[in-house]
Each structure stands twice: as structure tokens, then as C-alpha cells.
Scaffold this active site. Structure first.
Site, PDB file in Angstrom:
ATOM      1  CG  ASP A 244      -1.955   1.064   1.625  1.00  0.00           C
ATOM      2  OD1 ASP A 244      -3.128   1.318   0.148  1.00  0.00           O
ATOM      3  OD2 ASP A 244      -1.600   1.484   2.275  1.00  0.00           O
ATOM      4  CD  GLU A 281      -2.161   2.891  -3.236  1.00  0.00           C
ATOM      5  OE1 GLU A 281      -3.115   3.538  -3.487  1.00  0.00           O
ATOM      6  OE2 GLU A 281      -1.904   2.586  -1.825  1.00  0.00           O
ATOM      7  CB  ILE A 308      -4.111   3.320 -16.850  1.00  0.00           C
ATOM      8  CG1 ILE A 308      -2.545   2.537 -17.912  1.00  0.00           C
ATOM      9  CG2 ILE A 308      -5.638   1.791 -18.148  1.00  0.00           C
ATOM     10  CD1 ILE A 308      -1.544   1.585 -17.704  1.00  0.00           C
ATOM     11  CD  GLN A 378      -9.274   5.511  -8.522  1.00  0.00           C
ATOM     12  OE1 GLN A 378      -9.863   6.683  -8.914  1.00  0.00           O
ATOM     13  NE2 GLN A 378      -8.026   5.734  -8.198  1.00  0.00           N
TER      14      GLN A 378
END
Length: 573
Positions: A244, A281, A308, A378
Site C-alpha cells: 500500500d 501502489e 490508465i 476509485q
């Protein structure tokens, strides 16, 4: 006889408490305290520091049956029965990964109930299951990123034995397992580590105090992190970790902790005789993260690529708020698909500075970057935790899926997206400390109030209903519309095995588009993915054998007519 050891350079005296009986400990070199005593296999134990009567849990506790504030429990690493001796592992590069949250993946929210859904994942065609954090955190339910005892497995999920059963069941079905590990901060409730030693630094990140990985007495803190990471793979047979927010790991030493961890993971993989992966990440768009160590990089296997996601999502949805501001055009989409990073030494309006560095596409294959249309972040970090499937037409979802899954990148799905789940994934917590609970709820409302949301519209993360709303509804799977999208996802994943789609090099990828008519064509060898992002039909100057489509295309001599919000996969001559 059981051996107990704890690193505690801060206190003058440390004692072991087992089921209410105190045992003195001897101070050893380097700030460690040790003792050996008779203890039952399920003993509850903890440590007493100086003259404080509070019994503190073990920083390396394997089990916290009564929560993160209570005594630790002994657990035998050799206890689980494994049937995965045949498991040889698999590479994550070019694979399809499925991210899930144990607490909301099924109604029961346990490892054992998740096992019952693994055949769905096998039928879908994924290669790896990626578990959101399963370390011990305060309360019964939450995302897991507020962990405070990194070695323990969250008890409401099923504890360490439940995790072992889950991993073994995955391997038995040919599925690899990745575990999300958080080493950049600790949660706000139940963190007793500073009582033992200098685990925290003076630096801060968005989630609290940073971890001391480069200051005084940081060697043992680094060891604490690396030992924990390796333990998930050695003891629980995990095939790798998702790390993370590695950009929040402040390390000024000559050998970055990511490089050190990558080297030790490679060594463990050699010992175990199977591949192990580290997926970062990272917000930096820095190719060094996934460059080989011999090339001056950190040697991390792969990393999430939010550029992306942003490029695909904004082009299809039309959203432009916040960090989406620089995205949305098809030119941006084409650039990102071809180069991996959009921000590559370019100005980021969200950050108000230059950001990123170009990816050397001739040396780093696309399979070291993960492409996705959804992640827990997201979705869950939106004000209402709403999914794209709650806002977009099915054809738009199909376009997004085709661009992500048939690109040369390693692919990742978020649980439920494959059938267009209509349940949200909201931010939920169950902090036991009233002050922390109140601050969390108020902070969430204040954060989105700055963006124009009314406070009463923001789900209260402490409300149990916020958690319940976020559970997948498996009754949707066979429903109207959902089953069609699920079949389309399965077909896309099957297509990834097509020989023409084996090329991982971005220098061979071509992307054409028409900004006005809103179509995009992604070409990989003779395979072309053609998407119409417009509501109206468009004519695209490409023709080939139809392999898969959402919507019904029609063909002229050298063109393909696509209906609104549709996608076709063609094989050209």
C-alpha cells in the site's frame, strides 16, 4: 516450554504476563527482552512495561481473539493442514487479478464463506485473488488499512486458521493469492508500538505519523516490516503482496526498504521453489519502482497504474473533477495506453507541479503495470462509494473492460464489476474509541463538503448500515443484464490467451482515435479493439473478422459501423 521475545528499547523493565501471572524478562542485546516459560497452547499473554499495570499485546502477535486492545494468543504456525504441496505458483505478469474485501465479498464476510465463491472466480477466468488487508485492526469491520498489529489476522474474518484454509482452497483451484500489506502508517486506535520502541518518525503522511525506517534505531523497525512481509508468504503460503502507498515510505538510506524487501523476497522464492511477487501502489510514476535492481531500480515486480484508470474512466464517463482534470480526451487516452504513464515529467494541474518520469518502454514490459477500470480506492473514495455500473450504460462498461483487459498490461478487476454490481462500496469503519469514531465521521463529511456535497448525503462510516450496504448481492449475478455483462467479461479474459495478444511491449502498440466522433482503436498485431464512446453510431476505418462484440457492428468494404456505446474486437488480415 515456550519462548517469548519482544523488542522494547524504550522501557527500563519489561515483564511477561500469561493469563494473569507475571514472569520477569531478561534484557538482551539490541533492546530485546527474552524469557522461556511453560504455557498452554492457547495461552493469552502480553507485556507489562515499567510500572504501568496495563497488559499490552505482543507487537508480533499472531492472534488477537479479543481485539487489538486485549492480550495476544499463542498460535502454532505448524498447526494448519495444507494440501497445496503440488502448487508451483505462477507469475503475476500478464495475469488477471481479482481484488476483493473479505468482509463484503459474501454476506457472512469470512474466509470460509469466501471459499464457497471461489468456483465463480475460476469460471470467470482470473489467475489471482488479491485480498484487501486482513491484518488486525480496531473494531469488527473496516477496510483494513488502519491495522495496528500487522502480524495478526483479523479475528472476525476467521483468524490465522481461516486465512490458511482460504489460501489452501485457492491453490487447490489453481488460483494464486496476493495479500494487501500496509507498512506506511498505523491505525489511530490500538497502536501501542511507540510504548515499546521508536517505531514512528517525525514525518507525517495523509494517514498519520510515518514509520521510522531511516532514523535512529530504525534497523529493527525495518526488520519488523520485512519479517512481516515474508511471513505472509512463508507461513500462509501467499504468492505475493500488494504494498500500500509505497510513496509514503520515507527512506533516505542508500538501500531503499523496497529494494531490500525485493531482494529478500527473491531469496525466499528460491527457497520455496515458486515465484513470489511484490506489487506496489505508487503515486510517483517513477519507473525505478519496477526496474530491475541490476538496472538501478528497486526490483518490485509490478505496480498499480492509476493513469490508465483515469484515462479510460474519464474518456468513457466524461467526469473531470479533482485528479481527473488532466484526463478525458482521446488523445490523453491514446498517450497513456501507449506509454504507461500520462504524467511523465509533465505538468499535473491537480498537484500544481511537474509529475512523473517517462517509462522506458524498450526495457520495461507493460506487464509490470496493472490496468483496471475499478479498485477499492476509485470506488470507495468517492463521496457515495458508487460504482461505474451505477452511473454508466452497459455498453460503456463493456468499452472500459475491453480497453483494460485486452491491453498488454497485467489486468485487475474489483469484486462485482464483472457482472455490473449495483451495490456501492462505501467507506466504513467500526472504531471502538468514541473520539476516533467521531473524528473519522466528521472528517469524511468535511472532506466532501469542500467539493459541494451536503453533509447529510455522505454516508456515516461508523453506521453499521454503511458496511451492510457495501456487501455484494450475489442474487444479481444471473439477473437481466448482469449475466450478459458477466459473459462478456469471461469472453474478454479468454481472448487474452490469443497468440496475437502475447506481446508485452508498448513500442508495438498502436492507438488511433477520432476526437470529434469519439471512437478509439487499440491495435495489437492483427487484433484491433474498436470502441465507440459516443451515444450515436460511428463509422471506423478498420475492417476484420469479428471475434467479440458488445453491440452489433456492420461492415462495409474497409470500414466498421459501430452502434452507440459499443465495442468490437476484430482480427485484421
Amino acid at each position: 516450554m515456550a519462548d517469548f521475545a519482544v523488542w522494547a528499547p524504550n522501557p527500563a523493565v519489561v515483564a511477561l504476563d500469561i493469563d494473569g501471572v507475571t514472569h520477569p524478562m531478561t534484557k538482551a542485546e539490541g533492546g530485546w527482552w527474552q524469557t522461556s516459560v511453560q504455557a498452554p497452547p492457547d495461552a493469552r499473554y502480553g507485556y507489562l512495561i515499567d510500572d504501568d499495570p496495563q497488559v499490552l499485546p505482543d507487537p508480533r502477535s499472531a492472534r488477537q481473539p479479543d481485539g487489538v486492545h486485549a492480550r495476544s494468543a499463542l498460535w502454532d504456525e505448524a498447526g494448519p493442514t495444507w494440501a497445496d504441496d503440488h502448487w508451483a505458483g505462477r507469475s503475476v505478469e500478464g495475469a488477471v487479478i481479482y481484488e476483493l474485501h473479505i468482509g463484503t465479498f459474501t454476506p457472512a464476510g469470512t474466509f470460509d464463506s469466501a471459499i464457497e465463491k471461489l468456483d465463480h472466480l475460476v469460471d470467470l477466468g482470473v489467475d489471482f485473488v488479491e485480498l484487501m488487508p486482513v491484518n488486525a485492526f480496531s473494531g469488527t469491520h473496516g477496510w483494513g488499512y488502519d491495522g495496528v498489529l500487522w502480524y495478526a489476522v483479523h479475528e472476525p474474518y476467521g483468524g490465522p486458521d481461516g486465512l490458511a484454509r482460504f489460501v489452501d482452497a485457492c491453490h487447490g483451484r489453481g488460483l494464486g493469492v496476493l495479500i494487501d500489506a500496509v507498512f506506511n502508517h498505523l491505525g489511530p486506535s490500538g497502536n501501542y508500538l511507540p510504548r515499546f520502541g521508536p517505531y514512528l518518525s517525525a514525518a507525517r503522511n495523509p494517514w498519520g505519523d510515518a514509520i521510522n525506517i531511516d532514523g535512529g534505531d530504525s534497523d529493527e523497525v525495518r526488520r519488523y516490516i520485512i519479517d512481516c512481509a515474508l511471513r505472509w508468504m512463508r507461513v500462509f503460503h501467499a504468492d505475493g503482496l500488494r504494498l500500500d502507498a509505497v510513496h509514503a515510505l520515507v527512506d533516505t538510506t542508500a538501500i531503499h526498504i523496497l529494494e531490500e524487501l525485493a531482494a529478500e523476497t527473491e531469496s525466499l522464492a528460491a527457497q520455496l521453489g515458486r515465484p513470489l511477487a511484490l506489487i506496489a501502489e505508487s503515486d510517483r510514476n517513477d519507473p525505478r519502482t519496477i526496474s530491475r535492481r541490476e538496472d538501478g531500480g528497486y526490483g518490485i515486480t509490478a505496480q498499480w497504474d492509476d493513469d490508465i484508470h483515469h484515462a479510460i474512466h474519464t474518456a468513457v464517463s466524461g467526469e473531470r473533477q479533482g485528479y481527473y482534470a488532466d484526463f478525458g480526451s482521446l488523445a490523453t487516452l491514446a498517450t497513456t495506453l501507449r506509454h504507461g504513464f500520462f504524467h511523465a515529467g509533465t505538468y499535473s494541474s491537480f498537484r500544481r507541479r511537474r509529475h512523473g518520469r517517462p517509462l522506458p518502454v524498450s526495457r520495461i514490459p507493460a506487464t509490470r503495470l496493472l490496468a483496471y477500470t475499478c479498485t477499492h480506492d476509485q470506488i470507495g473514495n468517492r463521496a457515495l462509494g458508487d460504482r461505474p455500473s451505477q452511473n454508466l450504460a452497459a455498453g460503456q462498461l463493456a468499452v472500459k473492460a475491453a480497453l483494460a483487459l485486452l491491453s498488454p498490461y497485467t489486468a485487475m478487476l474489483f469484486m462485482g464489476e464483472e457482472w455490473g454490481a449495483l451495490t456501492p462500496f462505501q467507506f466504513f469503519t467500526s472504531h471502538e474509541d468514541p473520539q476516533v469514531a467521531r473524528a473519522t465521521a466528521e472528517g469524511r463529511k468535511a472532506e466532501f463538503a469542500e467539493h459541494g456535497w451536503e453533509a447529510e448525503e455522505i454516508p456515516d462510516p461508523q453506521d453499521p448500515e454503511t458496511f451492510q450496504r457495501s456487501k455484494l448481492d450475489w442474487d444479481e449475478v444471473g439477473g437481466q443484464g448482469h449475466a450478459h455483462l458477466l459473459d462478456f467479461y469471461k469472453a474478454l479474459i479468454r481472448l487474452r490467451t490469443h497468440a496475437e495478444l502475447a506481446d508485452p511491449w508498448l513500442s508495438h502498440l498502436e492507438v488511433d482515435y477520432d476526437e470529434d466522433q469519439r471512437w478509439v482503436a487499440m491495435r495489437r498485431g492483427r487484433i484491433v479493439v474498436v470502441g465507440n464512446l459516443n451515444e450515436d453510431a460511428v463509422v471506423v476505418p478498420v475492417r476484420g473478422e469479428l471475434l467479440l462484440a458488445w453491440g452489433v457492428p456492420t461492415f462495409e468494404s474497409d470500414t466498421t459501423r459501430l452502434p452507440g456505446h459499443s465495442v468490437a474486437v476484430l482480427q485484421t488480415a
